[in-house]
Every structure is written in structure tokens, then in C-alpha cells.
Design an enzyme around this catalytic site. Structure first.
Site, mmCIF file in Angstrom:
data_model
loop_
_atom_site.group_PDB
_atom_site.id
_atom_site.type_symbol
_atom_site.label_atom_id
_atom_site.label_comp_id
_atom_site.label_asym_id
_atom_site.label_seq_id
_atom_site.Cartn_x
_atom_site.Cartn_y
_atom_site.Cartn_z
ATOM 1 N N ARG A 1 0.849 -1.185 0.000
ATOM 2 C CA ARG A 1 0.000 0.000 0.000
ATOM 3 C C ARG A 1 0.885 1.235 0.000
ATOM 4 O O ARG A 1 1.760 1.373 0.855
ATOM 5 C CB ARG A 1 -0.905 -0.004 1.238
ATOM 6 C CG ARG A 1 -1.680 1.289 1.407
ATOM 7 C CD ARG A 1 -2.597 1.288 2.625
ATOM 8 N NE ARG A 1 -3.248 2.569 2.710
ATOM 9 C CZ ARG A 1 -3.195 3.394 3.762
ATOM 10 N NH1 ARG A 1 -2.551 3.044 4.870
ATOM 11 N NH2 ARG A 1 -3.803 4.571 3.730
ATOM 12 N N HIS B 1 -3.181 10.903 1.097
ATOM 13 C CA HIS B 1 -2.610 10.686 2.430
ATOM 14 C C HIS B 1 -2.026 12.028 2.899
ATOM 15 O O HIS B 1 -0.827 12.173 3.106
ATOM 16 C CB HIS B 1 -1.568 9.567 2.390
ATOM 17 C CG HIS B 1 -1.341 8.894 3.721
ATOM 18 N ND1 HIS B 1 -1.429 7.531 3.900
ATOM 19 C CD2 HIS B 1 -1.026 9.402 4.936
ATOM 20 C CE1 HIS B 1 -1.160 7.227 5.165
ATOM 21 N NE2 HIS B 1 -0.913 8.346 5.819
ATOM 22 N N GLU C 1 -7.556 8.327 6.708
ATOM 23 C CA GLU C 1 -7.747 8.906 8.039
ATOM 24 C C GLU C 1 -8.220 10.353 7.996
ATOM 25 O O GLU C 1 -7.632 11.237 8.616
ATOM 26 C CB GLU C 1 -6.455 8.822 8.863
ATOM 27 C CG GLU C 1 -6.027 7.410 9.161
ATOM 28 C CD GLU C 1 -4.922 7.335 10.215
ATOM 29 O OE1 GLU C 1 -4.431 8.377 10.661
ATOM 30 O OE2 GLU C 1 -4.568 6.214 10.600
ATOM 31 N N ASN D 1 -7.260 1.372 9.909
ATOM 32 C CA ASN D 1 -5.966 1.678 10.515
ATOM 33 C C ASN D 1 -6.145 1.533 12.013
ATOM 34 O O ASN D 1 -6.890 2.297 12.640
ATOM 35 C CB ASN D 1 -5.521 3.109 10.197
ATOM 36 C CG ASN D 1 -5.162 3.300 8.727
ATOM 37 O OD1 ASN D 1 -5.246 2.369 7.931
ATOM 38 N ND2 ASN D 1 -4.769 4.500 8.372
ATOM 39 N N TYR E 1 -4.309 1.094 15.771
ATOM 40 C CA TYR E 1 -3.117 1.138 16.623
ATOM 41 C C TYR E 1 -3.446 0.871 18.087
ATOM 42 O O TYR E 1 -2.681 0.240 18.783
ATOM 43 C CB TYR E 1 -2.405 2.487 16.487
ATOM 44 C CG TYR E 1 -1.777 2.661 15.110
ATOM 45 C CD1 TYR E 1 -0.509 2.152 14.850
ATOM 46 C CD2 TYR E 1 -2.472 3.270 14.072
ATOM 47 C CE1 TYR E 1 0.067 2.265 13.588
ATOM 48 C CE2 TYR E 1 -1.897 3.382 12.805
ATOM 49 C CZ TYR E 1 -0.635 2.882 12.564
ATOM 50 O OH TYR E 1 -0.076 2.980 11.318
ATOM 51 N N GLU F 1 -3.435 -0.353 8.005
ATOM 52 C CA GLU F 1 -2.288 -0.031 8.865
ATOM 53 C C GLU F 1 -2.437 -0.737 10.201
ATOM 54 O O GLU F 1 -3.528 -0.753 10.776
ATOM 55 C CB GLU F 1 -2.175 1.478 9.155
ATOM 56 C CG GLU F 1 -1.791 2.317 7.961
ATOM 57 C CD GLU F 1 -1.644 3.799 8.298
ATOM 58 O OE1 GLU F 1 -1.363 4.152 9.469
ATOM 59 O OE2 GLU F 1 -1.838 4.604 7.375
#
Ligand code: BGP
Length: 478
Positions: free
Chosen positions: A80, A124, A170, A299, A301, A378
Site C-alpha cells: 500500500r 494521504h 484517516e 488503521n 493502533y 495499517e
């Protein structure tokens, strides 16, 4: 839910890694590229960690062949990356820059030659500075047409070879930093403008998806969302309300709008009472509802834990950008919620909770609420790494993080989640927007720091060899 036996990863599972143009390419003013808002922002004193910037980044623009060879050696089946809008349209619209377009042709062809599926992110965060100056970027409705034209250019040029596309990366995190926390360009703190810019970005996302249907009918497209599933701090009803508020305002506001074309009603009512709701013009909601994505890019985290926040309580606070553990303050919206540490979870040096079960929860919530496939675009661990004698990097902590998150993926697949693939963040070390080069994510170490580009040498970390084995075994050996 406990499974007696787990389903294997599907045969066509995408074993990937990810990057973003500004964080890897460098060559910020080479071969006709125009400036992005980041090229300008990083030059303002105090904006980034030690003034770090992506002028050179990890020089992927000039080392692309070497990087793709490393991906092939590792056995990646997907990569990606994002296209820099001002590299292909220096003024944001109008005349295209052939040298910029040709760079991505070469990258795509090099990936395909190695059997690596390209996953192309359209945006992005590197808005052309020209459009920021002209009409305020995401604050001007003209961006809907300009973004659409830019996307159509890429769909026409690469759509024959690229079948998996990410629209906006995002939007939630980027615009929160840009319009609430004043930590991304244009660095404002204004809730009315935040919701207005988001509304326009949603419309631009919808325009891109509509054009995609015409120009790449056999492809699949979806936005990537920074999803931090909310937890309540306790079973106190006030904490449950805070948790509920956080889900509405920090997650459903974006996900419901992408997937159903509607804003969460309780959140919308709260904003209307305060005069902070976006202006919705006739036709807007129909346009949003007509652009359902094919998948959700996730994504992931960390999870966030919420507690009650009174009307005179804490506001939004900057995150830890130094790696000094324990320096993140409680952050919230007065009257709605505030964050509190989760005593059940370990954290990274940047205070991000390490929570593999949170990934499973994220995947399950997305599946049950939206009934769409999910691509993890991600997931990874940013940490200090040490380059040791003999060019070795022993990043056992990163292997541990990724192994536990992949195990959570397998649990989620067994729960019934349609998981398309896993793109680890990141392939090589990269520039972290606000945290410089010392917060490293890669499987491949890059020899540079905040201010000294050194020799930019690529060094395989222990995690490189680990992920290679995982991929070779189809995920049977985690
Ligand atoms: C996401 C971004 C990435 C990347 C990652 C890690 O928000 O999409 O571009 O930077 O987070 O974040 P950070 O670099 O702040 O540690």
C-alpha cells in the site's frame, strides 16, 4: 467468544505493508513536483519533532527499485502506497506532470512484476499548497471537483493495473489535527470549521467513489479510517454515556457517513444546538448515500478508554510526540467524554495502549454494523530501535506486537469477519509526521536520523525475517 479451532487465513489473503508518499519519497521539489501543505508547514518553527521534515525522507523516490526488491525478498503479496497529489498535478488541477505520473507507473509495474498487488491511496494528507491558498483546501467546495478530477486522472492512468484503491486516509485523524488540535496544516482550533471541512471531504470521497464506478468498474475502493474503539472506564452509567458519546463523535460520525450516508442523530443534534453542525445543502446527503464503499480500510493502533467529563472539564490536548513515556495528558470534549489510562493495558513509549483484543473488537464492530469486508490498511508498533554491530536490529517487541495482532485477526476471521488482508505499518522506516525519524515502524531499518540523512542504508530487522516466515506459511506459523 472462544473458538475450539481457528479458521486459517484465506488463500487470497493480502500479506502487505504500507507507506505514504510524504513519509517515504523525499524528492520534494524534483522533476516538476509542486508543493504540498506539508512541504510548507514543516518549515514553520516548532511544528514537528526537532524540525524534522520529508524533504529527503527515506529517498524512496530514488531507491524505489531497491525497496521493491526487498519487498519481493520478504514475500509481500500487497504493498500500500499513496500518490502525492502535487507530484502529479503541481497546481492541484490543470496541467499534469508527466514525470510524476511516470514514477508511479514504474512503481506499479515493478510491484506487478514481483506478484505484489498494488494498493493505491489517493490522498494521504498532502493537499496541494496551491489549492490551500486558493480556497482553503478542504474548506472550499471547489475541492470536490478538483479532487474528483485528480482521482479520475489516476483511475484512467492506473486503473488497468491497480484494482484495490483507498480513497481518503484517516480523514478523521488528519482533520482533527488540522482543525481542532492545530497540529497538522492549516493548524486551526475551530469546531465549526472542523465539521464544515469534514462535510466537504465526505462529499469529495463520495465523488471519487462515483467516478471509480465508471472508470474502474472491476476494482474495489474504500476509505481508510483511524479506528480507536472506545471502552468505558467502568460500569458506572456516566462512564457508559461517555463511551457512547465517544463512539458517536469519534467513530460513527465518519463510518456511518461513509457507509450509509447519514450522520449519527444524537451527535448531529448536539452540534446543531451549539451552531457547530455542518451546512448541508440539498442533494448532499443523497450524494453521500449513493457512494457506498466496497470495503472499510482499517488503521488500528490502540483502543481508548473514556470517562465522564463535566461541562467545565478538560479539552483536547496534544499527543506525546517525544517518546517520553507517560507524558500524554487526559484529553476530551467538555460535556461529552475524556480519555483515561486503561490500567489493564501496557503502553508503548508514545503512550499508545497495546491491545490486540481491541483489534478483534474493531473488526467485529465494523462487520456487525456495516456488513462490509475489511482491509487492515495499517497496524504496527512505533518504537526506538537500535542498530547494532554487524547491521542487526533486534526488534523482538515489534514481532511480539505484530504476532499478537495477527492472532487477533485470525480470531476475528473465525468470528465471521471478511478480512481481505493485513498491511503492516510500515515497510521501511519512514518519517513520522510529528515524531520525526526516531519513532520507527519498519521491517527495514533506514540509516538516518532527524537531521542527518547519513547513507540511508537499508538494513533488514529481525522482524523482516519473522514476517517472511509468516507469509511463507500462509499465516500458519505466527
Ligand atoms: C497514521 C497515519 C500514518 C502513520 C501512522 C503512525 O495515523 O496514517 O501516516 O504516521 O498513523 O502514526 P505516527 O507516525 O504518528 O506514530
Amino acid at each position: 467468544m472462544h473458538h475450539v479451532s481457528l479458521r486459517p487465513f484465506p488463500d487470497n489473503f493480502l500479506w502487505g505493508a504500507a507507506s505514504a508518499a510524504y513519509q517515504v519519497e523525499g524528492a520534494f521539489d524534483i522533476d516538476g513536483k509542486g508543493l504540498s501543505v506539508w512541504d510548507v508547514f514543516v518549515r514553520e518553527p516548532g511544528r514537528t519533532f526537532q524540525g524534522s521534515n520529508g524533504d529527503v525522507a527515506v529517498d524512496h523516490y530514488h531507491r524505489m527499485e531497491e525497496d521493491v526488491a526487498l519487498m519481493a525478498e520478504m514475500g509481500l503479496t500487497a504493498y500500500r502506497f499513496s500518490v502525492s497529489w502535487p507530484r502529479v498535478l503541481p497546481q492541484g488541477r490543470g496541467a499534469a506532470n508527466e514525470a510524476g505520473l511516470a514514477f508511479y507507473d514504474r512503481l506499479i509495474d515493478a510491484l506487478l512484476a514481483q506478484g505484489i498487488e498494488p494498493v493505491l491511496t489517493l490522498y494521504h494528507w498532502d493537499m496541494p499548497q496551491a489549492l490551500q491558498d486558493e480556497y482553503g483546501g478542504w474548506e472550499g467546495r471547489r475541492v470536490i471537483d478538483d479532487f474528483g478530477d485528480y482521482c479520475a486522472l489516476l483511475f484512467r492512468r492506473y486503473g488497468d493495473r491497480v484494482k484495490t484503491w483507498v480513497s481518503l486516509n484517516e480523514q478523521n485523524y488528519n482533520l482533527s489535527n488540522a482543525y481542532l488540535l492545530a497540529t497538522h496544516p492549516p493548524a486551526l482550533a475551530d469546531r465549526k470549521r472542523f465539521y464544515a471541512a469534514n462535510h466537504i471531504a465526505f462529499l469529495a470521497n463520495a465523488r471519487a467513489i462515483q467516478l471509480f464506478r465508471q472508470l474502474v468498474p472491476d476494482g474495489r475502493i474504500g476509505p481508510s479510517f483511524a479506528y480507536s474503539p472506545a471502552y468505558p472506564a467502568s460500569c458506572a452509567p456516566a462512564d457508559l454515556l461517555a463511551f457512547d458519546n465517544a463512539e458517536e463523535f469519534t467513530n460513527h460520525w465518519w463510518l456511518d457517513t461513509y457507509c450509509y450516508g447519514r450522520y449519527p442523530q444524537v451527535a448531529l443534534a448536539w452540534l446543531r444546538q451549539r451552531g457547530e453542525a455542518p451546512d448541508i445543502l440539498p442533494g448532499d446527503m443523497a450524494a453521500l448515500a449513493a457512494a457506498k464503499p466496497d470495503f472499510i480500510g482499517l488503521n488500528y493502533y490502540y483502543t481508548l478508554t473514556y470517562t465522564d467529563n463535566p461541562p467545565d472539564g478538560v479539552g483536547l490536548q496534544r499527543i506525546n510526540t517525544t517518546g517520553q513515556k507517560g507524558s500524554t495528558p487526559s484529553s476530551g470534549v467538555p460535556g461529552l467524554y475524556r480519555t483515561t489510562p486503561n490500567p489493564q493495558l501496557e503502553t508503548s513509549n508514545w503512550d499508545w495502549a497495546i491491545d490486540p483484543t481491541g483489534l478483534r473488537i474493531a473488526l467485529r464492530r465494523l462487520t456487525s454494523r456495516y456488513a462490509l469486508p475489511v482491509l487492515i490498511t495499517e497496524n504496527g508498533l512505533g518504537e526506538f530501535d537500535r542498530l547494532e554491530d554487524g547491521d542487526q536490529v533486534h526488534d523482538a517487541y515489534r514481532i511480539d506486537y505484530l504476532r499478537r495482532h495477527l492472532a487477533a485477526c485470525q480470531e476475528a476471521i473465525s468470528d465471521g469477519v471478511a478480512l481481505m488482508g493485513f498491511c503492516a505499518w510500515s515497510f521501511t522506516d519512514i518519517l513520522s509526521w510529528l515524531n520525526g525519524y526516531q519513532k520507527r515502524y519498519g521491517f527495514v531499518y533506514v540509516n538516518r536520523d532527524e537531521t542527518d540523512v547519513r547513507d540511508l542504508r537499508r538494513v533488514r530487522k529481525d522482524s523482516f525475517f519473522w514476517y517472511r516466515r509468516v507469509i511463507a506459511s500462509g499465516g500458519r506459523e505466527l
